[in-house]
Scaffold this motif. Sequence first.
Motif, PDB file in Angstrom:
ATOM      1  N   VAL A 199       0.963  -1.279  -0.074  1.00  0.00           N
ATOM      2  CA  VAL A 199      -0.091   0.073   0.069  1.00  0.00           C
ATOM      3  C   VAL A 199       0.793   1.434   0.205  1.00  0.00           C
ATOM      4  CG1 VAL A 199      -1.630   1.131   1.068  1.00  0.00           C
ATOM      5  CG2 VAL A 199      -1.790  -1.302   1.321  1.00  0.00           C
ATOM      6  N   PHE A 200       0.837   1.815  -1.044  1.00  0.00           N
ATOM      7  CA  PHE A 200       1.569   3.069  -1.142  1.00  0.00           C
ATOM      8  C   PHE A 200       0.925   4.475  -1.338  1.00  0.00           C
ATOM      9  CE2 PHE A 200       4.871  -0.250  -3.151  1.00  0.00           C
ATOM     10  CZ  PHE A 200       5.709  -0.094  -2.157  1.00  0.00           C
ATOM     11  N   ARG A 201       1.567   5.560  -1.075  1.00  0.00           N
ATOM     12  CA  ARG A 201       1.254   6.713  -1.658  1.00  0.00           C
ATOM     13  C   ARG A 201       2.319   7.415  -2.490  1.00  0.00           C
ATOM     14  NH1 ARG A 201      -0.766  10.826   2.838  1.00  0.00           N
ATOM     15  NH2 ARG A 201      -0.919  12.043   1.050  1.00  0.00           N
ATOM     16  N   ILE A 202       1.862   8.251  -3.618  1.00  0.00           N
ATOM     17  CA  ILE A 202       3.026   8.537  -4.267  1.00  0.00           C
ATOM     18  C   ILE A 202       3.179  10.193  -4.364  1.00  0.00           C
ATOM     19  CG2 ILE A 202       3.029   6.601  -5.835  1.00  0.00           C
ATOM     20  CD1 ILE A 202       1.119   7.823  -7.900  1.00  0.00           C
ATOM     21  N   SER A 203       2.365  10.847  -3.520  1.00  0.00           N
ATOM     22  CA  SER A 203       2.191  12.130  -3.488  1.00  0.00           C
ATOM     23  C   SER A 203       1.901  12.415  -1.943  1.00  0.00           C
ATOM     24  CB  SER A 203       1.490  12.691  -4.423  1.00  0.00           C
ATOM     25  OG  SER A 203       1.435  14.274  -4.004  1.00  0.00           O
ATOM     26  N   ARG A 204       2.326  13.653  -1.388  1.00  0.00           N
ATOM     27  CA  ARG A 204       2.022  14.119  -0.340  1.00  0.00           C
ATOM     28  C   ARG A 204       0.381  14.843  -0.206  1.00  0.00           C
ATOM     29  NH1 ARG A 204       6.523  18.412   0.924  1.00  0.00           N
ATOM     30  NH2 ARG A 204       7.625  16.516  -0.152  1.00  0.00           N
ATOM     31  N   TYR A 205      -0.024  15.090  -1.403  1.00  0.00           N
ATOM     32  CA  TYR A 205      -1.399  15.435  -1.567  1.00  0.00           C
ATOM     33  C   TYR A 205      -2.053  14.517  -1.994  1.00  0.00           C
ATOM     34  CZ  TYR A 205       2.031  19.542  -2.439  1.00  0.00           C
ATOM     35  OH  TYR A 205       2.929  20.587  -2.058  1.00  0.00           O
ATOM     36  N   VAL A 206      -3.518  14.827  -1.554  1.00  0.00           N
ATOM     37  CA  VAL A 206      -4.626  14.036  -2.145  1.00  0.00           C
ATOM     38  C   VAL A 206      -4.890  14.217  -3.492  1.00  0.00           C
ATOM     39  CG1 VAL A 206      -7.119  13.444  -1.738  1.00  0.00           C
ATOM     40  CG2 VAL A 206      -5.681  14.141   0.195  1.00  0.00           C
ATOM     41  N   MET A 207      -4.983  13.096  -4.244  1.00  0.00           N
ATOM     42  CA  MET A 207      -5.161  13.364  -5.818  1.00  0.00           C
ATOM     43  C   MET A 207      -6.268  12.432  -6.084  1.00  0.00           C
ATOM     44  SD  MET A 207      -1.079  13.146  -7.266  1.00  0.00           S
ATOM     45  CE  MET A 207      -0.985  11.670  -6.740  1.00  0.00           C
ATOM     46  N   ASP A 208      -6.895  12.929  -7.237  1.00  0.00           N
ATOM     47  CA  ASP A 208      -8.046  12.279  -7.710  1.00  0.00           C
ATOM     48  C   ASP A 208      -7.729  11.102  -8.702  1.00  0.00           C
ATOM     49  OD1 ASP A 208      -7.715  13.635 -10.077  1.00  0.00           O
ATOM     50  OD2 ASP A 208      -9.064  15.192  -9.905  1.00  0.00           O
ATOM     51  N   THR A 209      -8.586  10.299  -9.041  1.00  0.00           N
ATOM     52  CA  THR A 209      -8.074   9.240  -9.829  1.00  0.00           C
ATOM     53  C   THR A 209      -7.483   9.546 -11.239  1.00  0.00           C
ATOM     54  OG1 THR A 209     -10.136   8.253  -8.796  1.00  0.00           O
ATOM     55  CG2 THR A 209      -9.161   7.209 -10.886  1.00  0.00           C
ATOM     56  N   ALA A 210      -8.253  10.444 -12.011  1.00  0.00           N
ATOM     57  CA  ALA A 210      -7.469  11.035 -13.043  1.00  0.00           C
ATOM     58  C   ALA A 210      -5.995  11.574 -12.924  1.00  0.00           C
ATOM     59  CB  ALA A 210      -8.169  12.194 -13.763  1.00  0.00           C
ATOM     60  N   THR A 211      -5.694  12.199 -12.052  1.00  0.00           N
ATOM     61  CA  THR A 211      -4.412  12.851 -11.655  1.00  0.00           C
ATOM     62  C   THR A 211      -3.578  11.775 -11.642  1.00  0.00           C
ATOM     63  OG1 THR A 211      -5.482  14.883 -10.763  1.00  0.00           O
ATOM     64  CG2 THR A 211      -3.067  14.397 -10.406  1.00  0.00           C
ATOM     65  N   ILE A 212      -3.787  10.828 -10.643  1.00  0.00           N
ATOM     66  CA  ILE A 212      -2.948   9.727 -10.352  1.00  0.00           C
ATOM     67  C   ILE A 212      -2.602   9.060 -11.652  1.00  0.00           C
ATOM     68  CG2 ILE A 212      -2.989   7.528  -9.128  1.00  0.00           C
ATOM     69  CD1 ILE A 212      -4.547   8.580  -7.069  1.00  0.00           C
ATOM     70  N   LEU A 213      -3.699   8.592 -12.636  1.00  0.00           N
ATOM     71  CA  LEU A 213      -3.371   7.961 -13.684  1.00  0.00           C
ATOM     72  C   LEU A 213      -2.539   8.659 -14.800  1.00  0.00           C
ATOM     73  CD1 LEU A 213      -6.825   6.432 -14.229  1.00  0.00           C
ATOM     74  CD2 LEU A 213      -4.718   4.985 -14.076  1.00  0.00           C
ATOM     75  N   CYS A 214      -2.898  10.259 -14.791  1.00  0.00           N
ATOM     76  CA  CYS A 214      -2.032  10.883 -15.649  1.00  0.00           C
ATOM     77  C   CYS A 214      -0.536  10.677 -15.262  1.00  0.00           C
ATOM     78  CB  CYS A 214      -2.375  12.252 -15.574  1.00  0.00           C
ATOM     79  SG  CYS A 214      -3.482  12.703 -16.521  1.00  0.00           S
ATOM     80  N   ARG A 215      -0.294  10.711 -13.824  1.00  0.00           N
ATOM     81  CA  ARG A 215       1.344  10.815 -13.431  1.00  0.00           C
ATOM     82  C   ARG A 215       1.959   9.376 -13.687  1.00  0.00           C
ATOM     83  NH1 ARG A 215       2.458  12.758  -7.979  1.00  0.00           N
ATOM     84  NH2 ARG A 215       4.619  13.093  -8.934  1.00  0.00           N
ATOM     85  N   LEU A 216       0.967   8.518 -13.414  1.00  0.00           N
ATOM     86  CA  LEU A 216       1.505   6.910 -13.575  1.00  0.00           C
ATOM     87  C   LEU A 216       1.967   6.768 -15.056  1.00  0.00           C
ATOM     88  CD1 LEU A 216       2.137   4.146 -12.207  1.00  0.00           C
ATOM     89  CD2 LEU A 216      -0.339   3.672 -12.262  1.00  0.00           C
ATOM     90  N   LEU A 217       0.726   6.803 -15.842  1.00  0.00           N
ATOM     91  CA  LEU A 217       1.031   6.256 -17.056  1.00  0.00           C
ATOM     92  C   LEU A 217       2.142   7.400 -17.978  1.00  0.00           C
ATOM     93  CD1 LEU A 217      -2.680   6.138 -18.216  1.00  0.00           C
ATOM     94  CD2 LEU A 217      -1.098   4.460 -17.687  1.00  0.00           C
ATOM     95  N   SER A 218       2.204   8.561 -17.478  1.00  0.00           N
ATOM     96  CA  SER A 218       3.054   9.246 -18.197  1.00  0.00           C
ATOM     97  C   SER A 218       4.591   8.843 -17.666  1.00  0.00           C
ATOM     98  CB  SER A 218       2.972  10.807 -17.815  1.00  0.00           C
ATOM     99  OG  SER A 218       1.943  11.280 -18.399  1.00  0.00           O
TER     100      SER A 218
END
Length: 228
Positions: A199-218
């Motif tokens: 179980v990870f988090r990849i930002s100190r900020y709360v991100m919505d689903t689309a933002t997480i996907l944008c960062r991960l895919l890119s």
Amino acid sequence: MKELVILLAESALETIPRELLNDPVIINDARKRRENPRYLILDRARHHRAMLGLPRAEKRGRPDIVHQALLLIQGSILAYNKLVKTYIHTTNNLVIYVDPETRVPRNYNNFIGLMSQLFREGKVPPMGKPLFSIVGGINHAFNAELPDRKILLDDVRGREIPMSVFIDYVLSLKKPLVMIGAFPRGSFEESTYSLADDVFRISRYVMDTATILCRLLSALEMRLGLLA
């Protein structure tokens, strides 16, 4: 990494719950759309008043989140290179398999119509190779894919790690399965946490689903040399 499996967990995608089928808001919407109320897709934008007393209402009725997520995944360079596979896990513990070649309707109303047909028929289109198909519960995806690790991205309990470290970890696996929440607010159910190896988090900020996907895919596309 041979292939990435993305599972949109606890997605706010469902048909009208039984307890709301006779609500005037639902009846009027079904009549307007010429659809059986049973197969309408619950949508807070249209059904807010009917949803007020619904259990876990804050997590439900947001199929637009799933729509945005699918547009990002299925339209990604990873998808073009056959490096990603997608499953949708719904709030009612159904799992929908998305064919890797599926191109999601960009128009939201067309997408909602497609989802209504999916819940009515079990797959769409009903004949020929399905673009979407209901395949069972959440364990179906795990048994079908046999991932190296099941990774949950979570802003509540996740251990924070830099994105670069997370990408290194994902790429070190042959077939990682990454679970991303597709609901508007709240936390995952305990049953979902129990499925995860990490179980990870990849930002100190709360991100919505689309933002997480944008960062991960890119990030994955850049690391794999798919982006110039």
